[in-house]
Design an enzyme around this catalytic site. Structure first.
Site, PDB file in Angstrom:
ATOM      1  N   HIS A 306       0.830  -1.215   0.000  1.00 11.00           N
ATOM      2  CA  HIS A 306       0.000   0.000   0.000  1.00 11.00           C
ATOM      3  C   HIS A 306       0.868   1.271   0.000  1.00 11.00           C
ATOM      4  CE1 HIS A 306      -3.180  -2.924   0.757  1.00 11.00           C
ATOM      5  NE2 HIS A 306      -2.380  -3.415   1.675  1.00 11.00           N
ATOM      6  N   GLU A 321      -2.525   0.410   7.779  1.00  9.70           N
ATOM      7  CA  GLU A 321      -1.638  -0.681   7.346  1.00  9.70           C
ATOM      8  C   GLU A 321      -0.411  -0.138   6.620  1.00  9.70           C
ATOM      9  OE1 GLU A 321      -3.495  -3.496   4.679  1.00  9.70           O
ATOM     10  OE2 GLU A 321      -1.626  -4.611   4.379  1.00  9.70           O
ATOM     11  N   HIS A 375       2.676  -6.989   4.479  1.00 11.80           N
ATOM     12  CA  HIS A 375       1.305  -6.537   4.728  1.00 11.80           C
ATOM     13  C   HIS A 375       0.876  -6.887   6.149  1.00 11.80           C
ATOM     14  CE1 HIS A 375      -0.088  -5.616   0.545  1.00 11.80           C
ATOM     15  NE2 HIS A 375       1.034  -6.275   0.278  1.00 11.80           N
ATOM     16  N   GLU A 437       1.427 -11.672   5.578  1.00 13.03           N
ATOM     17  CA  GLU A 437       0.433 -11.005   6.416  1.00 13.03           C
ATOM     18  C   GLU A 437       0.937 -11.211   7.841  1.00 13.03           C
ATOM     19  OE1 GLU A 437      -1.896  -9.086   5.417  1.00 13.03           O
ATOM     20  OE2 GLU A 437      -2.672  -9.790   3.480  1.00 13.03           O
TER      21      GLU A 437
HETATM   22 ZN   LIG Z   1      -2.321  -5.255   2.589  1.00  8.18          ZN
END
Ligand SMILES: [Zn+2]
Length: 474
Positions: A306, A321, A375, A437
């Protein structure tokens, strides 16, 4: 004259209801009038068991459904639905003694999904999937792949049934995630023209907080804008039927995708629909891990997920995030700059948004040896843990296994495993690539730790250890 007669016969239109072909009234063709596909209404609703009455004098059709009365008048753009006026895209017409109506009206007022194949002149209608209340729990096998048929009968649900409530609907990293107040058995189907995946949640409604936060119009329709995922054009949701209460969620796709329906074993109130590639459709070749031809240094791409205009997920205490991913990426950068055997490439080192394609192009053009995308996940308050994703190249899986070992050691969170997924950046890159993640921003325990220097340093060191082990750097 002869020609026109023949061509007419060659494109004879066909009408299907839940996969079963309906015979059209004699000599009635399905017409496309200025983009409005017109179908004979009587044959459809009679097959659904509704009562249809034709009034010759007023040139009107009355359709009585269980809880609904629809009245249509030939050549009149306004219809009456339960006493209220509703406008149609095109007025019903009389064709060889049959009333034809725009297909869109059927989908909106009768709650059906409609497919129109303009080439083959085929209309497919799919009735809402409504399950009766099940008194005893019934084991339903997990759904995967495609399947469209559904019951056409209208079971009656006991009024006392407790409804599950939709708390959130999210789309991120190739997955649709729905969290509910009580477990439901979703019914899922894949449709074409345009490509989409339809999920019906029986005995479900929207929670008040969902209505307040996710935006629903007065007809209880809403839309989730999805950006950054080129395969998905958007996600729609609606209260599709009020008796029994059924929420429908539709993933609109730009190209056909398969799906896997996942429900967490410990918590079936979370539904995840993971998009997958069509089998046999441009499966990327396995690219051998070519040793770098430069000074022998290995090229490592670190991708902070992002950034800039794309904040990613928001944590329960409203942290973003994109800030977490950048903080960890910068710590990885500091460590890798001390590695003489590694040439480091960062997709970003500030709060900017390179597109997913930019990130992939950077890694591919540099002929990188490995790609790591960082992430953090978000779902329900109970979901937690660390997970590593790879795409189906075998070398990516090996890399994922190595780095995941270090990731779970660094976070100490629940081990959610190593999972295959076609996330854009790990699918389109050509070198071993993983998407991490690290933890869940929606979980208070995970979130509290994710924003500490201590945990970020451990994760950064774990990523570096994993890269070095995989690349064989001492
Ligand atoms: Zn993400």
């Amino acid at each position: 004259m002869l020609l026109s007669g023949q061509s007419h016969a060659a494109t004879e239109s066909r009408l299907f209801l839940d996969g079963k072909e309906l015979s059209l009234p004699e000599k009635v063709e399905i017409e496309n009038l200025d983009g409005n596909v017109m179908i004979p209404i009587r044959v459809v609703v009679e097959n659904l068991g509704f009562k249809v009455t034709w009034n010759q004098k007023s040139q009107s059709v009355k359709i009585e459904q269980r809880d609904k009365v629809v009245q249509l008048v030939v050549n009149d753009l306004m219809a009456t639905v339960d006493g209220k006026q509703e406008s149609l895209n095109a007025a019903p017409l009389l064709r060889k003694g049959s009333v034809v109506v725009p297909i869109r009206f059927v989908s909106e007022q009768m709650g059906m999904e409609v497919d129109w194949n303009n080439v083959d002149k085929v209309v497919s209608l799919i009735t809402p999937v409504i399950e009766p209340t099940i008194k005893e729990p019934v084991k339903v096998p997990p759904t995967t792949g495609s399947g469209t048929s559904s019951p056409t009968t209208a079971p009656v649900v006991e009024p006392s049934v407790m409804l599950s409530q939709v708390n959130t609907i999210q789309f991120s990293e190739n997955q649709l995630k729905i969290s509910l107040s009580a477990s439901v058995q979703p019914k899922i189907s894949r449709l074409t023209g345009p490509d989409r995946i339809v999920l019906d949640l029986p005995n479900t409604m929207f929670s008040d907080s969902f209505r307040a936060s996710q935006g629903l119009d007065n007809k209880l329709n809403g839309r989730l804008e999805v950006s950054g995922y080129p395969d998905v054009s958007g996600v729609r949701y609606s209260l599709f039927s009020s008796s029994p209460s059924t929420v429908r969620v539709v993933i609109d796709l730009n190209s056909a995708k398969k799906y896997t329906l996942l429900t967490e074993t410990t918590d079936s109130t979370l539904i995840t629909v993971q998009l997958r590639e069509e089998d046999s459709v441009n499966i990327d070749p396995i690219v051998p891990n070519v040793p770098a031809v430069n000074d022998g240094r290995k090229k490592v791409v670190i991708d902070a997920g992002h950034g800039g205009s794309d904040p990613g997920a928001t944590s329960i205490s409203k942290k973003m995030e994109k800030d977490f991913t950048l903080a960890v990426a910068l710590k990885v950068e500091q460590l890798l700059l001390q590695e003489p055997a590694i040439e480091l490439i960062m997709t970003r080192n500030s709060d900017v948004y390179p597109t997913l394609q930019d990130r992939v192009d950077l890694a591919n053009n540099m002929n990188a040896d490995v790609f790591v995308s960082i992430h953090a996940d978000s779902f329900s308050p109970t979901a937690n843990g660390s997970q590593t994703f790879y795409y189906q190249r075998t070398n990516s899986k090996a890399f994922a296994n190595v780095i995941h070992k270090y990731l779970i050691k660094a976070t100490g969170f629940k081990d959610r495993g190593v999972t295959e997924n076609g996330f854009f950046v790990i699918k389109k890159t050509k070198m071993p690539a993983v998407l991490l993640e690290v933890g869940f921003l929606s979980n208070s325990d995970n979130e509290a730790l994710l924003f500490t220097e201590e945990l970020q340093n451990k994760v950064a060191q774990g990523i570096v250890n994993g890269i070095k082990e995989y690349l064989g750097i001492k």
